[in-house]
Design a protein around this motif. Structure first.
Motif, PDB file in Angstrom:
ATOM      1  N   GLU A  71     112.101  18.129   2.344  1.00 43.64           N
ATOM      2  CA  GLU A  71     110.911  17.642   1.647  1.00 43.64           C
ATOM      3  C   GLU A  71     111.017  16.005   1.296  1.00 43.64           C
ATOM      4  O   GLU A  71     110.140  15.269   1.844  1.00 43.64           O
ATOM      5  CB  GLU A  71     111.172  18.284   0.228  1.00 43.64           C
ATOM      6  N   ALA A  97     108.386  13.378   3.300  1.00 38.33           N
ATOM      7  CA  ALA A  97     107.880  12.471   2.674  1.00 38.33           C
ATOM      8  C   ALA A  97     107.946  10.908   3.083  1.00 38.33           C
ATOM      9  O   ALA A  97     107.180  10.116   2.946  1.00 38.33           O
ATOM     10  CB  ALA A  97     108.146  12.469   1.097  1.00 38.33           C
ATOM     11  N   TYR A 137     106.157  21.510   8.001  1.00 37.15           N
ATOM     12  CA  TYR A 137     105.319  21.878   6.909  1.00 37.15           C
ATOM     13  C   TYR A 137     105.313  23.187   6.623  1.00 37.15           C
ATOM     14  O   TYR A 137     105.254  23.895   5.426  1.00 37.15           O
ATOM     15  CB  TYR A 137     103.864  21.435   7.279  1.00 37.15           C
ATOM     16  N   LEU A 153      96.805  17.085  -2.584  1.00 33.62           N
ATOM     17  CA  LEU A 153      98.015  16.800  -1.468  1.00 33.62           C
ATOM     18  C   LEU A 153      99.354  16.495  -2.742  1.00 33.62           C
ATOM     19  O   LEU A 153     100.145  16.763  -2.497  1.00 33.62           O
ATOM     20  CB  LEU A 153      97.586  15.340  -1.099  1.00 33.62           C
ATOM     21  N   MET A 154      98.669  16.350  -3.989  1.00 32.86           N
ATOM     22  CA  MET A 154      99.626  15.925  -5.051  1.00 32.86           C
ATOM     23  C   MET A 154     100.362  17.312  -5.606  1.00 32.86           C
ATOM     24  O   MET A 154     101.515  17.408  -5.890  1.00 32.86           O
ATOM     25  CB  MET A 154      99.276  15.231  -6.101  1.00 32.86           C
ATOM     26  N   SER A 155      99.269  18.400  -5.690  1.00 34.29           N
ATOM     27  CA  SER A 155      99.711  19.842  -6.257  1.00 34.29           C
ATOM     28  C   SER A 155     100.212  20.533  -5.187  1.00 34.29           C
ATOM     29  O   SER A 155     101.104  21.399  -5.530  1.00 34.29           O
ATOM     30  CB  SER A 155      98.546  20.163  -6.990  1.00 34.29           C
ATOM     31  N   THR A 188     101.161  20.290  -1.650  1.00 31.36           N
ATOM     32  CA  THR A 188     101.495  18.978  -0.621  1.00 31.36           C
ATOM     33  C   THR A 188     101.561  19.487   0.617  1.00 31.36           C
ATOM     34  O   THR A 188     100.738  19.208   1.582  1.00 31.36           O
ATOM     35  CB  THR A 188     102.797  18.013  -0.974  1.00 31.36           C
ATOM     36  N   TRP A 189     102.479  20.454   1.065  1.00 32.67           N
ATOM     37  CA  TRP A 189     102.752  20.912   2.337  1.00 32.67           C
ATOM     38  C   TRP A 189     101.591  21.930   2.847  1.00 32.67           C
ATOM     39  O   TRP A 189     101.115  22.037   3.803  1.00 32.67           O
ATOM     40  CB  TRP A 189     103.844  21.879   2.323  1.00 32.67           C
ATOM     41  N   THR A 249      98.457  21.783   2.049  1.00 27.34           N
ATOM     42  CA  THR A 249      97.419  20.581   2.389  1.00 27.34           C
ATOM     43  C   THR A 249      97.886  19.963   3.682  1.00 27.34           C
ATOM     44  O   THR A 249      96.761  19.867   4.418  1.00 27.34           O
ATOM     45  CB  THR A 249      97.267  19.478   1.318  1.00 27.34           C
ATOM     46  N   MET A 250      99.096  19.542   3.969  1.00 26.89           N
ATOM     47  CA  MET A 250      99.290  19.138   5.239  1.00 26.89           C
ATOM     48  C   MET A 250      99.380  19.863   6.384  1.00 26.89           C
ATOM     49  O   MET A 250      98.752  19.537   7.192  1.00 26.89           O
ATOM     50  CB  MET A 250     100.859  18.635   5.063  1.00 26.89           C
TER      51      MET A 250
END
Length: 282
Positions: A56, A60, A170, A231-233, A235-236, A238-239
Protein backbone atom coordinates in the motif's frame (compact mmCIF):
# COMPACT_ATOMS: atom_id res chain seq x y z
CA UNK A 1 36.87 29.37 -1.01
CA UNK A 2 37.54 26.54 -3.44
CA UNK A 3 35.28 23.49 -3.24
CA UNK A 4 35.63 20.03 -4.83
CA UNK A 5 32.24 20.46 -6.54
CA UNK A 6 31.79 22.17 -9.91
CA UNK A 7 29.72 25.35 -9.93
CA UNK A 8 26.02 24.91 -10.69
CA UNK A 9 25.20 26.49 -14.03
CA UNK A 10 21.49 25.87 -14.79
CA UNK A 11 21.89 26.81 -18.46
CA UNK A 12 25.29 25.32 -19.09
CA UNK A 13 28.82 26.71 -18.70
CA UNK A 14 29.41 30.38 -19.36
CA UNK A 15 32.39 30.64 -21.68
CA UNK A 16 32.64 34.41 -21.22
CA UNK A 17 33.97 34.03 -17.69
CA UNK A 18 37.02 32.07 -16.62
CA UNK A 19 38.17 30.77 -13.29
CA UNK A 20 36.07 30.23 -10.15
CA UNK A 21 32.65 31.92 -10.18
CA UNK A 22 30.96 32.83 -6.93
CA UNK A 23 27.72 34.14 -8.45
CA UNK A 24 24.73 33.17 -6.34
CA UNK A 25 21.95 31.05 -7.87
CA UNK A 26 18.37 32.25 -7.19
CA UNK A 27 16.41 29.85 -5.01
CA UNK A 28 13.58 29.79 -7.56
CA UNK A 29 15.91 28.00 -9.99
CA UNK A 30 16.48 25.24 -7.45
CA UNK A 31 12.85 24.60 -6.48
CA UNK A 32 11.81 22.66 -9.65
CA UNK A 33 14.98 20.55 -9.47
CA UNK A 34 14.32 19.80 -5.80
CA UNK A 35 10.81 18.61 -6.74
CA UNK A 36 12.34 16.36 -9.41
CA UNK A 37 14.81 14.89 -6.92
CA UNK A 38 12.01 14.28 -4.40
CA UNK A 39 10.06 12.50 -7.14
CA UNK A 40 12.99 10.17 -7.82
CA UNK A 41 13.37 9.49 -4.10
CA UNK A 42 9.66 8.68 -3.83
CA UNK A 43 9.72 6.35 -6.83
CA UNK A 44 12.76 4.41 -5.65
CA UNK A 45 11.38 4.27 -2.11
CA UNK A 46 8.24 2.73 -3.56
CA UNK A 47 10.36 -0.02 -5.12
CA UNK A 48 12.05 -0.70 -1.78
CA UNK A 49 8.71 -0.82 0.06
CA UNK A 50 7.34 -3.23 -2.54
CA UNK A 51 10.20 -5.68 -2.02
CA UNK A 52 9.64 -5.36 1.73
CA UNK A 53 6.00 -6.38 1.25
CA UNK A 54 4.49 -3.01 2.21
CA UNK A 55 2.52 -2.67 -0.99
CA UNK A 56 0.00 0.00 0.00
CA UNK A 57 2.80 2.40 0.89
CA UNK A 58 4.74 1.30 -2.19
CA UNK A 59 1.91 2.15 -4.58
CA UNK A 60 1.25 5.41 -2.75
CA UNK A 61 4.91 6.40 -3.14
CA UNK A 62 4.89 5.58 -6.85
CA UNK A 63 1.75 7.65 -7.39
CA UNK A 64 3.25 10.52 -5.40
CA UNK A 65 6.40 10.27 -7.53
CA UNK A 66 4.31 10.40 -10.71
CA UNK A 67 2.44 13.44 -9.38
CA UNK A 68 5.61 15.30 -8.41
CA UNK A 69 7.27 14.42 -11.70
CA UNK A 70 4.21 15.70 -13.52
CA UNK A 71 4.18 19.12 -11.84
CA UNK A 72 7.87 20.03 -11.70
CA UNK A 73 7.86 21.38 -15.24
CA UNK A 74 4.73 23.43 -14.60
CA UNK A 75 6.22 24.81 -11.40
CA UNK A 76 9.35 25.78 -13.33
CA UNK A 77 7.30 27.63 -15.94
CA UNK A 78 5.16 29.39 -13.31
CA UNK A 79 8.25 30.51 -11.41
CA UNK A 80 10.10 31.36 -14.63
CA UNK A 81 12.80 28.95 -13.51
CA UNK A 82 13.19 26.76 -16.58
CA UNK A 83 16.74 25.70 -17.41
CA UNK A 84 18.58 23.24 -19.62
CA UNK A 85 19.78 21.41 -16.51
CA UNK A 86 16.19 21.05 -15.27
CA UNK A 87 15.00 19.70 -18.62
CA UNK A 88 17.68 17.01 -18.64
CA UNK A 89 17.07 16.17 -14.99
CA UNK A 90 13.34 15.83 -15.58
CA UNK A 91 13.85 13.57 -18.60
CA UNK A 92 16.07 11.22 -16.60
CA UNK A 93 13.59 11.18 -13.71
CA UNK A 94 10.67 10.30 -15.99
CA UNK A 95 12.00 6.87 -16.91
CA UNK A 96 12.42 6.03 -13.22
CA UNK A 97 9.05 7.30 -12.00
CA UNK A 98 6.88 6.38 -14.99
CA UNK A 99 8.72 3.26 -16.13
CA UNK A 100 10.99 1.43 -13.69
CA UNK A 101 9.16 2.11 -10.41
CA UNK A 102 5.61 1.03 -11.41
CA UNK A 103 6.95 -1.98 -13.33
CA UNK A 104 8.97 -3.27 -10.37
CA UNK A 105 6.14 -2.68 -7.89
CA UNK A 106 3.75 -4.58 -10.15
CA UNK A 107 6.30 -7.37 -10.59
CA UNK A 108 6.87 -7.69 -6.84
CA UNK A 109 3.13 -7.82 -6.17
CA UNK A 110 1.72 -10.08 -8.88
CA UNK A 111 3.83 -10.52 -12.02
CA UNK A 112 6.45 -12.67 -10.30
CA UNK A 113 3.80 -15.39 -9.98
CA UNK A 114 4.05 -15.75 -13.75
CA UNK A 115 7.82 -16.20 -13.49
CA UNK A 116 9.67 -15.34 -16.70
CA UNK A 117 6.49 -14.27 -18.49
CA UNK A 118 5.84 -11.65 -15.82
CA UNK A 119 9.41 -10.39 -15.97
CA UNK A 120 9.27 -10.09 -19.76
CA UNK A 121 6.02 -8.10 -19.44
CA UNK A 122 7.66 -5.75 -16.91
CA UNK A 123 10.68 -5.31 -19.21
CA UNK A 124 8.46 -4.53 -22.20
CA UNK A 125 6.60 -1.91 -20.20
CA UNK A 126 9.82 -0.17 -19.10
CA UNK A 127 11.20 -0.16 -22.65
CA UNK A 128 7.88 1.15 -23.99
CA UNK A 129 7.87 3.94 -21.40
CA UNK A 130 11.39 4.92 -22.44
CA UNK A 131 10.44 4.97 -26.12
CA UNK A 132 7.30 6.97 -25.35
CA UNK A 133 9.27 9.58 -23.40
CA UNK A 134 11.90 9.82 -26.14
CA UNK A 135 9.22 10.40 -28.77
CA UNK A 136 7.58 13.05 -26.59
CA UNK A 137 10.90 14.89 -26.15
CA UNK A 138 11.56 14.86 -29.89
CA UNK A 139 8.12 16.27 -30.65
CA UNK A 140 8.31 18.89 -27.89
CA UNK A 141 11.69 20.23 -29.07
CA UNK A 142 10.55 21.01 -32.59
CA UNK A 143 10.17 24.70 -33.44
CA UNK A 144 7.30 23.92 -35.81
CA UNK A 145 4.49 21.91 -34.25
CA UNK A 146 1.37 20.41 -35.76
CA UNK A 147 -1.94 22.00 -34.77
CA UNK A 148 -3.17 18.83 -33.11
CA UNK A 149 -0.23 18.77 -30.66
CA UNK A 150 -2.01 21.31 -28.45
CA UNK A 151 -4.99 18.97 -28.11
CA UNK A 152 -3.80 15.37 -28.45
CA UNK A 153 -1.00 13.09 -27.35
CA UNK A 154 0.35 10.43 -29.68
CA UNK A 155 -0.25 7.32 -27.60
CA UNK A 156 -1.05 7.16 -23.91
CA UNK A 157 1.21 9.58 -21.99
CA UNK A 158 3.77 8.06 -19.62
CA UNK A 159 2.21 9.43 -16.37
CA UNK A 160 -1.13 7.89 -17.30
CA UNK A 161 0.65 4.66 -18.24
CA UNK A 162 2.18 4.49 -14.75
CA UNK A 163 -1.27 4.89 -13.23
CA UNK A 164 -2.85 2.31 -15.55
CA UNK A 165 -0.20 -0.41 -15.27
CA UNK A 166 -0.80 -0.64 -11.50
CA UNK A 167 -4.47 -1.62 -11.96
CA UNK A 168 -3.83 -5.29 -11.00
CA UNK A 169 -2.20 -4.05 -7.80
CA UNK A 170 -5.21 -1.84 -6.99
CA UNK A 171 -7.47 -4.86 -7.47
CA UNK A 172 -5.34 -6.94 -5.15
CA UNK A 173 -5.41 -4.24 -2.48
CA UNK A 174 -9.22 -4.21 -2.45
CA UNK A 175 -9.32 -7.95 -1.85
CA UNK A 176 -9.10 -9.70 -5.23
CA UNK A 177 -7.17 -12.91 -4.69
CA UNK A 178 -4.00 -12.99 -6.76
CA UNK A 179 -2.76 -16.32 -8.08
CA UNK A 180 -0.79 -17.79 -10.95
CA UNK A 181 -3.68 -17.54 -13.42
CA UNK A 182 -4.35 -13.89 -12.62
CA UNK A 183 -0.61 -13.25 -12.85
CA UNK A 184 -0.69 -14.30 -16.51
CA UNK A 185 -3.68 -12.03 -17.12
CA UNK A 186 -1.83 -9.21 -15.36
CA UNK A 187 1.19 -9.86 -17.59
CA UNK A 188 -0.96 -9.62 -20.71
CA UNK A 189 -2.52 -6.41 -19.35
CA UNK A 190 0.95 -4.95 -18.72
CA UNK A 191 1.94 -5.70 -22.32
CA UNK A 192 -1.29 -4.02 -23.48
CA UNK A 193 -0.43 -0.84 -21.58
CA UNK A 194 3.08 -0.97 -23.05
CA UNK A 195 1.52 -1.16 -26.52
CA UNK A 196 -0.75 1.81 -25.78
CA UNK A 197 2.27 3.87 -24.74
CA UNK A 198 4.10 3.41 -28.06
CA UNK A 199 0.99 3.30 -30.26
CA UNK A 200 -0.10 6.12 -32.56
CA UNK A 201 -3.50 6.26 -30.87
CA UNK A 202 -4.71 9.89 -30.57
CA UNK A 203 -5.31 10.58 -26.87
CA UNK A 204 -7.02 13.80 -25.84
CA UNK A 205 -4.64 15.82 -23.64
CA UNK A 206 -6.95 18.49 -22.25
CA UNK A 207 -4.19 21.10 -22.62
CA UNK A 208 -6.31 23.21 -24.98
CA UNK A 209 -9.13 23.51 -22.42
CA UNK A 210 -7.82 26.34 -20.26
CA UNK A 211 -11.15 27.99 -19.51
CA UNK A 212 -14.29 26.85 -17.69
CA UNK A 213 -17.75 28.23 -18.36
CA UNK A 214 -19.09 30.30 -15.47
CA UNK A 215 -22.10 28.06 -14.95
CA UNK A 216 -19.79 25.03 -14.63
CA UNK A 217 -17.34 26.48 -12.10
CA UNK A 218 -19.20 25.32 -8.98
CA UNK A 219 -20.02 21.82 -10.37
CA UNK A 220 -16.36 21.35 -11.34
CA UNK A 221 -15.16 22.39 -7.88
CA UNK A 222 -17.74 20.09 -6.27
CA UNK A 223 -16.66 17.18 -8.50
CA UNK A 224 -13.01 17.70 -7.54
CA UNK A 225 -13.89 17.80 -3.84
CA UNK A 226 -15.93 14.59 -4.14
CA UNK A 227 -13.13 12.85 -6.04
CA UNK A 228 -10.49 13.85 -3.49
CA UNK A 229 -12.77 12.82 -0.62
CA UNK A 230 -13.41 9.39 -2.13
CA UNK A 231 -9.70 9.04 -2.90
CA UNK A 232 -8.89 9.65 0.75
CA UNK A 233 -11.64 7.35 2.09
CA UNK A 234 -11.72 4.59 -0.56
CA UNK A 235 -8.28 4.94 -2.12
CA UNK A 236 -7.90 1.72 -4.08
CA UNK A 237 -11.54 1.48 -5.16
CA UNK A 238 -11.26 5.02 -6.50
CA UNK A 239 -8.04 4.20 -8.33
CA UNK A 240 -9.68 1.15 -9.94
CA UNK A 241 -12.56 3.32 -11.16
CA UNK A 242 -10.14 6.00 -12.35
CA UNK A 243 -8.03 3.54 -14.36
CA UNK A 244 -11.05 1.81 -15.91
CA UNK A 245 -12.68 5.16 -16.74
CA UNK A 246 -9.49 6.40 -18.40
CA UNK A 247 -9.26 3.28 -20.54
CA UNK A 248 -12.94 3.68 -21.46
CA UNK A 249 -12.34 7.23 -22.74
CA UNK A 250 -9.58 6.24 -25.18
CA UNK A 251 -11.94 5.21 -28.03
CA UNK A 252 -13.79 8.52 -27.68
CA UNK A 253 -10.53 10.43 -28.06
CA UNK A 254 -9.78 8.56 -31.29
CA UNK A 255 -13.34 9.21 -32.51
CA UNK A 256 -13.02 12.94 -31.75
CA UNK A 257 -9.71 13.05 -33.65
CA UNK A 258 -11.26 11.35 -36.66
CA UNK A 259 -14.22 13.73 -36.60
CA UNK A 260 -12.18 16.92 -36.25
CA UNK A 261 -9.11 16.22 -38.34
CA UNK A 262 -10.22 13.30 -40.51
CA UNK A 263 -7.54 10.84 -41.53
CA UNK A 264 -4.81 8.79 -39.91
CA UNK A 265 -1.73 9.73 -38.01
CA UNK A 266 1.35 10.05 -40.25
CA UNK A 267 3.84 7.21 -40.07
CA UNK A 268 6.21 9.47 -38.11
CA UNK A 269 4.00 11.83 -36.06
CA UNK A 270 7.04 13.63 -34.68
CA UNK A 271 7.61 15.06 -38.17
CA UNK A 272 5.63 18.08 -39.36
CA UNK A 273 5.83 20.36 -42.36
CA UNK A 274 6.81 24.00 -42.18
CA UNK A 275 3.11 24.99 -42.06
CA UNK A 276 2.61 22.86 -38.93
CA UNK A 277 0.72 20.02 -40.62
CA UNK A 278 1.79 16.35 -40.34
CA UNK A 279 4.09 14.92 -42.98
CA UNK A 280 2.06 12.56 -45.13
CA UNK A 281 3.91 9.58 -46.64
CA UNK A 282 2.60 7.69 -49.64
Amino acid sequence: METPFPHYEPNGPNDEARGPRLRDIPVRLLVPNMITVLAICAGLSGVRLAFEGRFELAVAMVLIAAFLDGIDGRVARLMKATSKFGVQMDSLADIVNFGVAPALVSFAYVLDEARSVGWIAALLYVIAAGLRLARFNVMAERDVKAKWQSEYFVGVPAPAGAMLVLLPVYLGLIGVEMGRTLAFFASAYTVLIAFLLVSRLPVWSGKSENRVRRDLVLPVILAVVIYVATLMSFTWETMVITAVAYLATLPFGAWAWEKKYGGKWPEHPEEVREDGLPVERH
